[in-house]
Design an enzyme around this catalytic site. Structure first.
Site, PDB file in Angstrom:
ATOM      1  N   CYS A 142       0.826  -1.209   0.000  1.00 40.25           N
ATOM      2  CA  CYS A 142       0.000   0.000   0.000  1.00 40.25           C
ATOM      3  C   CYS A 142       0.865   1.265   0.000  1.00 40.25           C
ATOM      4  O   CYS A 142       1.602   1.496  -0.934  1.00 40.25           O
ATOM      5  CB  CYS A 142      -1.002  -0.033   1.150  1.00 40.25           C
ATOM      6  SG  CYS A 142      -2.403   1.091   0.865  1.00 40.25           S
ATOM      7  N   LYS A 163     -12.582   7.759  -2.440  1.00 40.55           N
ATOM      8  CA  LYS A 163     -11.802   6.639  -1.933  1.00 40.55           C
ATOM      9  C   LYS A 163     -12.145   5.349  -2.668  1.00 40.55           C
ATOM     10  O   LYS A 163     -13.321   5.022  -2.861  1.00 40.55           O
ATOM     11  CB  LYS A 163     -12.065   6.464  -0.432  1.00 40.55           C
ATOM     12  CG  LYS A 163     -11.197   5.426   0.252  1.00 40.55           C
ATOM     13  CD  LYS A 163     -11.504   5.380   1.748  1.00 40.55           C
ATOM     14  CE  LYS A 163     -10.557   4.456   2.489  1.00 40.55           C
ATOM     15  NZ  LYS A 163     -10.828   4.422   3.939  1.00 40.55           N
ATOM     16  N   SER A 192      -8.422  -0.207  -0.153  1.00 47.91           N
ATOM     17  CA  SER A 192      -8.759   0.896   0.731  1.00 47.91           C
ATOM     18  C   SER A 192      -7.683   1.967   0.601  1.00 47.91           C
ATOM     19  O   SER A 192      -6.655   1.917   1.277  1.00 47.91           O
ATOM     20  CB  SER A 192      -8.863   0.416   2.182  1.00 47.91           C
ATOM     21  OG  SER A 192      -9.139   1.489   3.054  1.00 47.91           O
ATOM     22  N   HIS A 235      -4.867  -4.797  -0.345  1.00 45.74           N
ATOM     23  CA  HIS A 235      -4.692  -5.403   0.978  1.00 45.74           C
ATOM     24  C   HIS A 235      -5.118  -6.871   1.046  1.00 45.74           C
ATOM     25  O   HIS A 235      -6.142  -7.204   1.669  1.00 45.74           O
ATOM     26  CB  HIS A 235      -5.473  -4.587   2.010  1.00 45.74           C
ATOM     27  CG  HIS A 235      -4.872  -3.247   2.295  1.00 45.74           C
ATOM     28  ND1 HIS A 235      -3.736  -3.081   3.060  1.00 45.74           N
ATOM     29  CD2 HIS A 235      -5.247  -2.008   1.891  1.00 45.74           C
ATOM     30  CE1 HIS A 235      -3.436  -1.792   3.133  1.00 45.74           C
ATOM     31  NE2 HIS A 235      -4.331  -1.123   2.425  1.00 45.74           N
ATOM     32  N   GLU A 237      -3.823  -8.924   2.865  1.00 43.82           N
ATOM     33  CA  GLU A 237      -3.611  -9.357   4.256  1.00 43.82           C
ATOM     34  C   GLU A 237      -4.792  -9.019   5.162  1.00 43.82           C
ATOM     35  O   GLU A 237      -4.828  -9.478   6.321  1.00 43.82           O
ATOM     36  CB  GLU A 237      -2.339  -8.706   4.818  1.00 43.82           C
ATOM     37  CG  GLU A 237      -2.463  -7.287   5.329  1.00 43.82           C
ATOM     38  CD  GLU A 237      -2.501  -6.220   4.230  1.00 43.82           C
ATOM     39  OE1 GLU A 237      -2.609  -5.022   4.558  1.00 43.82           O
ATOM     40  OE2 GLU A 237      -2.433  -6.586   3.038  1.00 43.82           O
TER      41      GLU A 237
END
Length: 307
Positions: A142, A163, A192, A235, A237
């Protein structure tokens, strides 16, 4: 073989409860094997949650892995206790003499700032340069990925009108890549972020190759073969509820936020979301760890020396 972390680290009991095999120092020294040395530079505010997320994926490898937690020295954490940091973390200045087989650099909640305006940007540049000589393979995540690709190649980040927030379909652009072994042609990953790195900017850098991409949110995973670096802007994870936590945090704080796309069943935030990316998260990290194992020097001291 399991991951080796301190048995008093909060992540330890969480991972045991989830079925991830972990080991103590006593058990580790009985095995006549060199564990892979993996460092985690944790830039996230909730460091404990990020520790669990990353250790869960690193610890799923059949290889013995020793995870070291690292933080920047020029920034004071506001959301993690000083006792936790002192007990389990070392500053980069304290570990910069070491060599690592793999090194993970996380995201950070500073993407609205220009890189040069981040208070610890000077130290970040030093860390990124240090990875060239002291780390065999780096996984940048990120904001960490945006910072690294900007630092090494001048690839800019661009602000988004709104976003990018939700779970989006992604495409496998390089099925022959060792990092995408076992990947489907089409899969879903949480996103995100308020900024993006664009494919046309990456195309100007011959050393870079896009491995994953989304029609809606753009570039996800980029490989730099010569530098042995991966840049992932989304993401994999994340926990099942990570996007929900972010959404409700902003709602409760009165911050304008749209509901994450393709996430809550029937777009009903009262229903627990399902995890549709867990298997590919394990695949990516497992492939990364395996590639490190296959290519890293037997003597960790030889990393960066060409030996």
């Amino acid at each position: 073989m399991p991951i080796k972390i301190p048995d008093t680290l909060p992540a330890f009991q969480t991972l045991v409860h989830e079925g991830v095999r972990v080991m103590t120092e006593t058990v580790a020294i009985r095995q006549d094997i060199r564990p892979l040395q993996i460092g985690l530079l944790n830039l996230m505010p909730n460091k404990i949650k990020t520790e669990v997320q990353m250790a869960r994926l690193v610890g799923a490898s059949p290889l013995q892995v020793e995870l070291s937690l690292v933080r920047v020295g020029g920034h004071k954490a506001k959301n993690t206790s000083e006792d936790h940091l002192l007990a389990f973390y070392e500053t980069w200045d304290e570990v910069k003499h070491r060599k690592f087989d793999g090194f993970i650099i996380t995201g950070a909640p500073v993407e609205a700032l220009d890189f040069e305006d981040v208070t610890y940007w000077g130290e970040m540049k030093q860390i990124l340069d240090w990875t060239v000589t002291n780390v065999h393979s780096t996984l940048n995540v990120c904001w960490g990925a945006m910072a690294a690709i900007y630092h090494f190649h001048g690839v800019p980040k661009h602000p988004l009108a709104e976003k990018a927030f939700g779970v989006y379909r992604h495409h496998n652009r390089k099925p022959s890549s060792v990092y995408l072994n076992g990947f489907s042609d089409d899969f879903q990953i949480p996103v995100s972020r308020w900024t993006e790195v664009r494919a046309e900017d990456i195309a100007r850098v011959p050393e870079l190759e896009i491995l994953m991409e989304s029609d809606e949110t753009g570039v996800c995973l980029v490989q730099e073969k010569a530098g042995n670096r991966l840049y992932i802007f989304n993401h994999v994870e994340y926990d099942s509820t990570s996007l929900a936590d972010e959404y409700f945090r902003d709602v409760n704080a009165g911050v304008p936020i749209k509901m994450p796309k393709n996430y809550f069943p029937h777009n009903d935030p009262s229903i627990t979301p399902q995890n549709r990316w867990r298997s590919h998260a394990h695949l990516l990290f497992g492939n990364w760890i395996n590639e490190i194992y296959q290519t890293t020097p037997y003597a960790v001291e030889s990393i960066g020396t060409g030996g």
